[in-house]
Design an enzyme around this catalytic site. Structure first.
Site, mmCIF file in Angstrom:
data_model
loop_
_atom_site.group_PDB
_atom_site.id
_atom_site.type_symbol
_atom_site.label_atom_id
_atom_site.label_comp_id
_atom_site.label_asym_id
_atom_site.label_seq_id
_atom_site.Cartn_x
_atom_site.Cartn_y
_atom_site.Cartn_z
ATOM 1 N N TYR A 106 0.822 -1.299 -0.159
ATOM 2 C CA TYR A 106 0.042 -0.014 -0.037
ATOM 3 C C TYR A 106 0.775 1.408 0.025
ATOM 4 O O TYR A 106 0.791 2.349 -0.933
ATOM 5 C CB TYR A 106 -0.904 -0.181 1.367
ATOM 6 N N LYS B 63 1.247 4.089 -2.968
ATOM 7 C CA LYS B 63 1.131 5.635 -2.636
ATOM 8 C C LYS B 63 2.156 6.221 -3.170
ATOM 9 O O LYS B 63 2.203 7.517 -3.942
ATOM 10 C CB LYS B 63 0.644 5.665 -1.303
ATOM 11 N N ASN C 102 -2.997 8.487 10.512
ATOM 12 C CA ASN C 102 -4.532 7.829 10.739
ATOM 13 C C ASN C 102 -5.563 8.891 10.813
ATOM 14 O O ASN C 102 -5.636 9.322 11.791
ATOM 15 C CB ASN C 102 -4.241 6.702 11.552
ATOM 16 N N VAL D 108 -9.228 0.859 13.109
ATOM 17 C CA VAL D 108 -8.853 0.110 14.463
ATOM 18 C C VAL D 108 -10.190 0.345 15.442
ATOM 19 O O VAL D 108 -10.759 -0.472 16.150
ATOM 20 C CB VAL D 108 -7.794 0.166 15.227
ATOM 21 N N PHE E 74 -12.732 -2.578 16.463
ATOM 22 C CA PHE E 74 -12.841 -2.806 18.050
ATOM 23 C C PHE E 74 -14.243 -2.644 18.377
ATOM 24 O O PHE E 74 -14.824 -3.555 19.240
ATOM 25 C CB PHE E 74 -12.113 -1.808 18.821
ATOM 26 N N GLY F 91 -0.382 -4.456 20.806
ATOM 27 C CA GLY F 91 -0.741 -3.456 21.442
ATOM 28 C C GLY F 91 -0.007 -2.251 21.618
ATOM 29 O O GLY F 91 -0.462 -1.191 21.877
ATOM 30 N N THR F 92 1.277 -2.374 21.428
ATOM 31 C CA THR F 92 1.988 -1.206 21.646
ATOM 32 C C THR F 92 2.292 -0.528 20.229
ATOM 33 O O THR F 92 3.203 0.713 20.362
ATOM 34 C CB THR F 92 3.618 -1.537 21.946
ATOM 35 N N GLN F 93 1.787 -0.758 19.256
ATOM 36 C CA GLN F 93 1.784 -0.121 18.008
ATOM 37 C C GLN F 93 1.462 1.393 18.493
ATOM 38 O O GLN F 93 0.329 1.606 18.967
ATOM 39 C CB GLN F 93 1.122 -0.526 17.008
ATOM 40 N N ARG G 296 3.605 -6.468 15.270
ATOM 41 C CA ARG G 296 2.715 -5.555 14.320
ATOM 42 C C ARG G 296 1.581 -6.125 14.162
ATOM 43 O O ARG G 296 1.534 -7.608 14.320
ATOM 44 C CB ARG G 296 3.447 -5.438 12.697
HETATM 45 O O1 LIG Z 1 -8.505 -5.078 14.926
HETATM 46 C C1 LIG Z 1 -7.440 -4.401 14.914
HETATM 47 C C2 LIG Z 1 -7.249 -3.180 13.856
HETATM 48 C C3 LIG Z 1 -6.114 -2.610 13.982
HETATM 49 N N1 LIG Z 1 -5.273 -2.786 14.847
HETATM 50 C C4 LIG Z 1 -3.982 -1.928 15.096
HETATM 51 O O2 LIG Z 1 -4.475 -0.815 14.860
HETATM 52 C C5 LIG Z 1 -3.549 0.108 14.387
HETATM 53 C C6 LIG Z 1 -4.016 0.961 13.098
HETATM 54 O O3 LIG Z 1 -4.899 0.172 12.238
HETATM 55 P P1 LIG Z 1 -5.740 0.756 10.971
HETATM 56 O O4 LIG Z 1 -6.094 -0.363 10.446
HETATM 57 O O5 LIG Z 1 -6.719 1.652 11.846
HETATM 58 O O6 LIG Z 1 -4.873 1.659 10.032
HETATM 59 P P2 LIG Z 1 -3.396 1.471 9.610
HETATM 60 O O7 LIG Z 1 -2.504 2.290 10.324
HETATM 61 O O8 LIG Z 1 -3.333 0.388 8.809
HETATM 62 O O9 LIG Z 1 -3.617 2.837 8.116
HETATM 63 C C7 LIG Z 1 -4.276 3.981 8.038
HETATM 64 O O10 LIG Z 1 -3.616 4.929 8.171
HETATM 65 C C8 LIG Z 1 -2.589 5.033 7.053
HETATM 66 C C9 LIG Z 1 -1.860 6.267 7.357
HETATM 67 O O11 LIG Z 1 -0.937 6.216 8.415
HETATM 68 C C10 LIG Z 1 -3.130 4.884 5.925
HETATM 69 O O12 LIG Z 1 -3.561 6.212 5.341
HETATM 70 C C11 LIG Z 1 -4.360 3.860 5.636
HETATM 71 O O13 LIG Z 1 -5.169 4.041 4.569
HETATM 72 C C12 LIG Z 1 -5.171 4.117 6.992
HETATM 73 O O14 LIG Z 1 -6.110 3.050 6.912
HETATM 74 C C13 LIG Z 1 -2.392 -0.791 13.571
HETATM 75 O O15 LIG Z 1 -1.195 -0.703 14.217
HETATM 76 C C14 LIG Z 1 -3.131 -2.077 13.801
HETATM 77 O O16 LIG Z 1 -2.158 -3.256 13.973
HETATM 78 C C15 LIG Z 1 -5.464 -3.780 16.124
HETATM 79 O O17 LIG Z 1 -4.624 -4.043 16.786
HETATM 80 N N2 LIG Z 1 -6.596 -4.342 15.796
#
Ligand SMILES: O=c1ccn([C@@H]2O[C@H](COP(=O)(O)OP(=O)(O)O[C@H]3O[C@H](CO)[C@H](O)[C@H](O)[C@H]3O)[C@@H](O)[C@H]2O)c(=O)[nH]1
Length: 320
Positions: A145, A149, A174, A184, A188, A205-207, A275
């Protein structure tokens, strides 16, 4: 000003459309309704300054039709799911790179002078400098992804310098808020509605990342576009995010509290050192100093944006 908003029925796109319509602009939306919904733009469908085209940007003919007669294009159409990269790289290529290429080809023969593109923090990969500024190098995305971009950014730069239009590129943190239907917080809430006793958290969970409310995002895009129109740059890059960041565990706590629940957290452990999935950037906070120089400031920090989004999404689920 007459503008095209690709992805204008989607999450960020529809908030941008609301703002542009309120400001009195003429707005055309091109959306295939794959992730977006007519519900998001219903209030404008019969408005004389508004036009809706349903179509898939993989078809160059549709894109040419949509670009016809506009002064600027806000290009937000995209598949935003980082996590599908290891299963469906071709889908991310088509819905981020190929459709941008089709748009650029349509723009070269049009009167459109400006392209505003929503890129992503993921172009920086696992950045060694945090907060990460726009001139950070080398750009080494760790997801398909993010690579898609960055490829789109590169095409945009080449086309604008060759064919005489200008581009403003936003690298978004985000983005969260009302009408988001992935990510996320959305995940949740849905998991806890199915099982209020236990919450599965992907990774450890430390992301820790920066979250920006969609209202602050749209304000920033328009403020910086005004600024960009007065500059002599052909292409310019702006991060949009927040000065603080928040962990996935803290988000889980805010969502649980917002739903009045006390679930057991179950961490999956994830991949590659905690991750959520292959290509998930673990630590992301962008420098927003350049954006702030235009006078823009986020009204909500990451914590406030998460809290507000939980309220907004719960309200929507309870009274759709
Ligand atoms: O059920 C879940 C879903 C997510 N996460 C965690 O939550 C964090 C955020 O995940 P998101 O799916 O909310 O978002 P992303 O960081 O993958 O990506 C988002 O932000 C990016 C820019 O930072 C991009 O633009 C992308 O399109 C947008 O979806 C991640 O570390 C992920 O591991 C969980 O622990 N459990």
């Amino acid at each position: 000003m007459k503008v095209l908003v690709t992805g204008g029925a989607g999450f960020i796109g529809s908030h941008l459309v609301d703002k542009l319509m309120e400001l009195g602009w003429e707005v055309r939306v091109l959306d295939d309704l794959s992730a977006g919904s007519l519900e998001n733009i219903r209030r404008w469908l019969n408005h004389e300054r508004f036009e809706f085209i349903e179509g898939d940007m993989r078809d160059p003919g549709i894109v040419e039709e949509a670009v016809e007669g506009v002064d600027a294009v806000f290009h937000l159409a995209a598949n935003p799911e980082v996590r599908i990269g290891s299963q469906s790289p071709e889908l991310l290529y088509e819905t981020n790179v190929l459709i941008t290429y089709n748009l650029l080809n349509a723009m070269r023969d049009s009167k459109a002078k400006y392209l505003i593109f929503t890129s992503s923090s993921t172009v920086y990969g696992d950045a060694s400098v945090i907060p990460t500024p726009e001139d950070y190098a080398p750009l080494e995305p760790i997801s398909v992804y993010g690579g898609a971009k960055l490829a789109a950014e590169a095409l945009i730069s080449g086309y604008t310098h060759t064919f005489g239009f200008k581009a403003l590129i936003f690298r978004l943190a985000n983005i969260i808020g009302e009408r988001s239907n992935h990510g996320v917080i959305y995940d949740f809430i849905n998991k806890l509605r199915k099982n209020p006793e236990e919450l599965e958290i992907l990774g450890d969970g430390t992301q820790r990342k920066s979250y920006l409310h969609v209202s602050d995002t749209v304000d920033g895009m328009l403020k910086i576009f005004e600024h960009f129109r007065g500059s002599d740059k052909t292409v310019d890059f702006y991060n949009l995010g927040n000065d603080d960041w928040i962990t996935v565990r803290e988000i889980a706590e805010i969502v649980s509290e917002g739903m009045g629940l006390e679930p057991e957290f179950r961490f999956t452990g994830g991949v590659d050192g905690g991750r959520g999935w292959k290509g998930d950037v673990k630590f992301m906070r962008l420098s927003i100093e350049k954006a702030k120089e235009t006078g823009w400031r986020p009204r909500l920090n990451s914590y406030g944006a998460v809290k507000r989004t939980v309220r907004e999404l719960l309200h929507h689920i309870e009274s759709p």
